[in-house]
Design an enzyme around this catalytic site. Structure first.
Site, PDB file in Angstrom:
ATOM      1  N   HIS A 213       0.866  -1.680   0.592  1.00  0.00           N
ATOM      2  CA  HIS A 213      -0.039   0.241   0.479  1.00  0.00           C
ATOM      3  C   HIS A 213       0.558   1.383   0.262  1.00  0.00           C
ATOM      4  O   HIS A 213       0.820   2.583   0.962  1.00  0.00           O
ATOM      5  CB  HIS A 213      -0.476  -0.479   0.959  1.00  0.00           C
ATOM      6  CG  HIS A 213      -2.229  -0.809   1.450  1.00  0.00           C
ATOM      7  ND1 HIS A 213      -3.141  -1.108  -0.118  1.00  0.00           N
ATOM      8  CD2 HIS A 213      -2.358  -1.998   2.120  1.00  0.00           C
ATOM      9  CE1 HIS A 213      -4.125  -2.117   0.292  1.00  0.00           C
ATOM     10  NE2 HIS A 213      -3.352  -2.165   1.429  1.00  0.00           N
ATOM     11  N   ASP A 279       0.654  -5.128   5.311  1.00  0.00           N
ATOM     12  CA  ASP A 279      -0.798  -6.243   4.969  1.00  0.00           C
ATOM     13  C   ASP A 279      -0.844  -5.839   3.458  1.00  0.00           C
ATOM     14  O   ASP A 279      -0.359  -4.976   2.937  1.00  0.00           O
ATOM     15  CB  ASP A 279      -1.902  -5.423   6.346  1.00  0.00           C
ATOM     16  CG  ASP A 279      -2.624  -4.570   5.077  1.00  0.00           C
ATOM     17  OD1 ASP A 279      -1.673  -3.252   6.188  1.00  0.00           O
ATOM     18  OD2 ASP A 279      -3.404  -3.717   4.973  1.00  0.00           O
ATOM     19  N   GLU A 280      -1.543  -6.921   2.899  1.00  0.00           N
ATOM     20  CA  GLU A 280      -2.200  -7.153   1.413  1.00  0.00           C
ATOM     21  C   GLU A 280      -0.517  -6.509   0.496  1.00  0.00           C
ATOM     22  O   GLU A 280      -1.114  -6.222   0.562  1.00  0.00           O
ATOM     23  CB  GLU A 280      -3.011  -5.961   1.720  1.00  0.00           C
ATOM     24  CG  GLU A 280      -4.090  -6.298   2.292  1.00  0.00           C
ATOM     25  CD  GLU A 280      -5.396  -5.672   2.027  1.00  0.00           C
ATOM     26  OE1 GLU A 280      -6.430  -6.022   1.763  1.00  0.00           O
ATOM     27  OE2 GLU A 280      -5.626  -3.857   1.822  1.00  0.00           O
ATOM     28  N   THR A 281       0.140  -7.651   0.591  1.00  0.00           N
ATOM     29  CA  THR A 281       2.050  -6.791  -0.114  1.00  0.00           C
ATOM     30  C   THR A 281       0.978  -7.993  -1.572  1.00  0.00           C
ATOM     31  O   THR A 281       1.444  -8.851  -1.484  1.00  0.00           O
ATOM     32  CB  THR A 281       2.712  -7.487   0.291  1.00  0.00           C
ATOM     33  OG1 THR A 281       2.934  -9.010   1.265  1.00  0.00           O
ATOM     34  CG2 THR A 281       2.889  -6.434   1.841  1.00  0.00           C
ATOM     35  N   PHE A 282       0.091  -7.591  -1.932  1.00  0.00           N
ATOM     36  CA  PHE A 282      -0.324  -8.670  -3.795  1.00  0.00           C
ATOM     37  C   PHE A 282       0.744  -8.887  -4.144  1.00  0.00           C
ATOM     38  O   PHE A 282       0.658 -10.272  -4.881  1.00  0.00           O
ATOM     39  CB  PHE A 282      -1.142  -7.551  -3.837  1.00  0.00           C
ATOM     40  CG  PHE A 282      -3.240  -7.338  -2.602  1.00  0.00           C
ATOM     41  CD1 PHE A 282      -3.557  -8.265  -2.459  1.00  0.00           C
ATOM     42  CD2 PHE A 282      -3.371  -5.694  -3.012  1.00  0.00           C
ATOM     43  CE1 PHE A 282      -4.168  -7.665  -1.609  1.00  0.00           C
ATOM     44  CE2 PHE A 282      -4.322  -5.401  -1.826  1.00  0.00           C
ATOM     45  CZ  PHE A 282      -4.916  -6.549  -1.279  1.00  0.00           C
TER      46      PHE A 282
END
EC number: 3.2.1.52
Length: 622
Positions: A213, A279-282
């Site tokens: 993010h 978080d959410e380290t896509f």
């Protein structure tokens, strides 16, 4: 009597105590200066209710006919209230306990003053940490006054931790390229807020995106080379900001940059904790580190860089917390996590599974359970889903001995959701995190919040907002994804998404339209009954309701013209709808500016301006 949180133990007794003009507020000699501040606030609450200001003094003993504030050592944050015909005695086990006892008395005064029923309360919290997490990075940055208002509200409901989510909305001294145009918080504002929170017994815990993010940082000319995926110059979308932009874990510059940001940010907070997010380290292992991911595994790649960030923070003697979604997706790395971390275990489903909370508990990690107030992407929070989520997550937290509850409020897709809609979920989360056994039906909770928070003696307001939330058939994020799909070739809507977006029938839209008009009328009637300090709250409710109605009407225009649905009805012709949306945006802008900096308001304005242009051209296009 309406009390939130509900005390753990309350005994009603015969008789009452009446507050007269000669009643005193007496501080025991052991009370510190901050208790005086809260005694003044208590006096203000009494004045608002019965138009009497009581004299305040300090003494070695209670003289009777008084509200007597004192401390006796006991369990942290606990307190007792003893109300008899002689007066009111609040005894705190520490400064925080005395503070919370005063908050409870303020609520009793709202319900009953000047005649206070005799009763005895013995109270303490179920969870050590009772937190609220507020997104100030997805487009909306509150003013310092609004953040102080949030701290006041949170402490009134016995919340003792506040976190503000930041990606790029802090004015880092050498990163103006990142924050220019975002109206960021300054170092001075954080220092002032930190001090303000401490006086309210709130720990302001710093929270900074350090891994995923990082859109605004990693799309700058100076640092785009540190992005896992190649960064291309293209128009901004709310979707793209959230979907990608994970930092390159193998580039040595990445850690140096994050470390430099931490060095500047950490000293501004008195907390001994730091939330590194992560978080959410896509995109990890999907671009520059694809070969490394194939060799080590994405889980190990994540863990290695996570540990490096942890090391950067620990050198400042801070306890590290992080969002647990990635390690729970790659459970093979759980055994290798440092055991002194705090895992923020989130799930926002109405009926979340308890497995992840159980897993972290069995790993021996300290954890907070993290539900959500359900406002992101929407003009009005979805209270049915959010309340169910909060209730279940708190129950799991109690079952698995979680250290705390961190109730979250996000701002996905430009943070169109307004401040006051989330306060209701914050209050419910506060009630449960203080007293995990509180188990009233949601309609009773709605009535209690209506009366206590808004002074609504009809007890109908929150129930009306709950009904309004059910009328959102085509919310803001649906509109954005439909529009991006229409004008950008790289953003596609799947067939399943199309079916979800346009699944409601004509009759459902008609009934929602009628219901929204009815709710708007009812809210306007209630606004005449509440105190003037709630006027901004009601403006936000009006604007939200009108916006929901127009978003639904837009869906019907899209179905008729863009999707060529011959059976579609229209509530407004396209040109008329464009005009109504423009007037609505004008009012939305005015409401936004009352609590927030300008920040990225222009993005919402320009987005709906484009939609209005489309509506005015639509008959020529099809």
């Amino acid at each position: 009597m309406v009390l939130l949180p509900m005390p753990q133990e309350i005994k009603n007794r015969d008789g009452d105590f009446t507050i007269f003009y000669d009643t005193k507020i007496i501080l025991d000699e052991s009370c510190v200066f901050d208790v005086l501040n809260e005694a003044l606030n208590l006096n203000q609450e009494i004045f608002k209710k019965i138009k009497i200001k009581l004299p305040i003094t300090k003494s070695f003993k209670n003289d009777g006919n008084s509200i007597y504030l004192n401390k006796i050592n006991g369990e942290k944050e606990s307190y007792e209230i003893d109300i008899s015909k002689e007066g009111i005695v609040i005894t705190g086990a520490d400064d925080a306990g005395l503070f919370y006892g005063i908050q409870t008395l303020k609520q009793i005064i709202r319900s009953s003053a000047p005649v206070i029923p005799n009763l005895y309360i013995k109270d303490k919290p179920s969870f050590k940490v009772r937190g609220f997490y507020h997104d100030i990075t997805r487009g909306k940055v509150p003013t310092l006054d609004t953040l102080k208002e949030l701290a006041d509200k949170a402490s009134f409901y016995k919340i003792n931790q506040l976190q503000l989510y930041i990606e790029h909305t802090f004015a880092f001294k050498n990163l103006s390229e990142m924050w220019l145009g975002a109206d960021p918080l300054t170092a001075e504002e954080i220092l002032i807020l930190d001090e303000y929170c401490r006086k309210k017994h709130i720990e302001l815990v710093p929270s900074l995106a350090t891994f995923g993010h990082l859109y605004t940082l990693l799309t700058t000319k100076s640092y785009r080379h540190l992005c896992e995926l190649e960064v291309k110059d293209k128009p901004f979308t709310w979707y793209d900001r959230m979907a990608h932009h994970t930092i390159d874990v193998s580039n040595e510059e990445s850690l140096k940059l994050i470390d430099k940001m931490l060095e500047e940010f950490i000293p501004l907070f008195s907390s001994d904790k730091f939330n590194i997010c992560c978080d959410e380290t896509f995109d990890i292992g999907e671009g520059k580190n694809k070969g490394l991911a194939e060799k080590l595994g994405k889980g190990q790649l994540y863990l290695d860089f996570l540990n490096k960030i942890i090391g950067c923070v620990k050198k400042y003697n801070k306890k590290v917390m992080f969002w647990g979604d990635i390690v729970l997706r790659h459970r093979e790395v759980l055994k290798d996590l440092p055991k002194d971390l705090i895992c923020l275990n989130w799930n926002y489903a109405p009926n979340p599974c308890e497995d992840n909370i159980k897993i972290i508990s069995e790993c021996g990690l300290e954890q907070y359970v993290c539900p959500g107030v359900g406002g992101w992407n929407l003009l009005m929070n979805i209270y049915d889903s959010a309340f169910s989520n909060i209730k279940n997550m708190v129950r799991y937290g109690k079952k698995y001995n979680a250290e705390g509850v961190l109730n979250t409020d996000w701002g996905d897709f430009g943070h169109i959701n307004l401040y006051q809609g989330s306060i209701i979920g914050m209050i419910y989360g506060a009630a449960l995190s203080w007293n995990a056994d509180y188990d009233e039906d949601f309609d009773i909770v709605d009535k209690n919040i209506s009366k206590l928070e808004y002074g609504d003696n009809t007890e109908n307001l929150v129930g009306l907002l709950r009904q309004l939330s059910r009328c959102q058939l085509f919310p803001h994020n649906y509109i954005a994804l439909w529009w991006y799909n229409k004008i950008f070739s790289d953003i596609e809507i799947t067939q399943m998404q199309k079916e979800e977006f346009f699944s409601q029938t004509n009759e459902q839209y008609k009934q929602a339209h009628i219901k929204i008009k009815e709710i708007l009328g009812d809210i306007m009637k209630l606004s005449q009954r509440v105190t003037v300090d709630k006027s901004i709250d009601f403006e936000e409710f009006y604007v939200s309701a009108r916006g929901i109605e127009l978003q639904n009407a837009l869906a019907l225009v899209i179905r008729k013209y863009d999707l060529n649905k011959e059976d579609s009805i229209l509530i407004y012709e396209p040109e008329e709808l464009a005009r109504l949306i423009e007037y609505w945006i004008y009012d939305y802008i005015k409401v936004w500016r009352k609590r927030n900096k300008e920040s990225e308001l222009y993005r919402i304005r320009d987005f709906y301006k484009e939609i209005c242009g489309y509506l005015r051209d639509i008959k020529n296009l099809y």
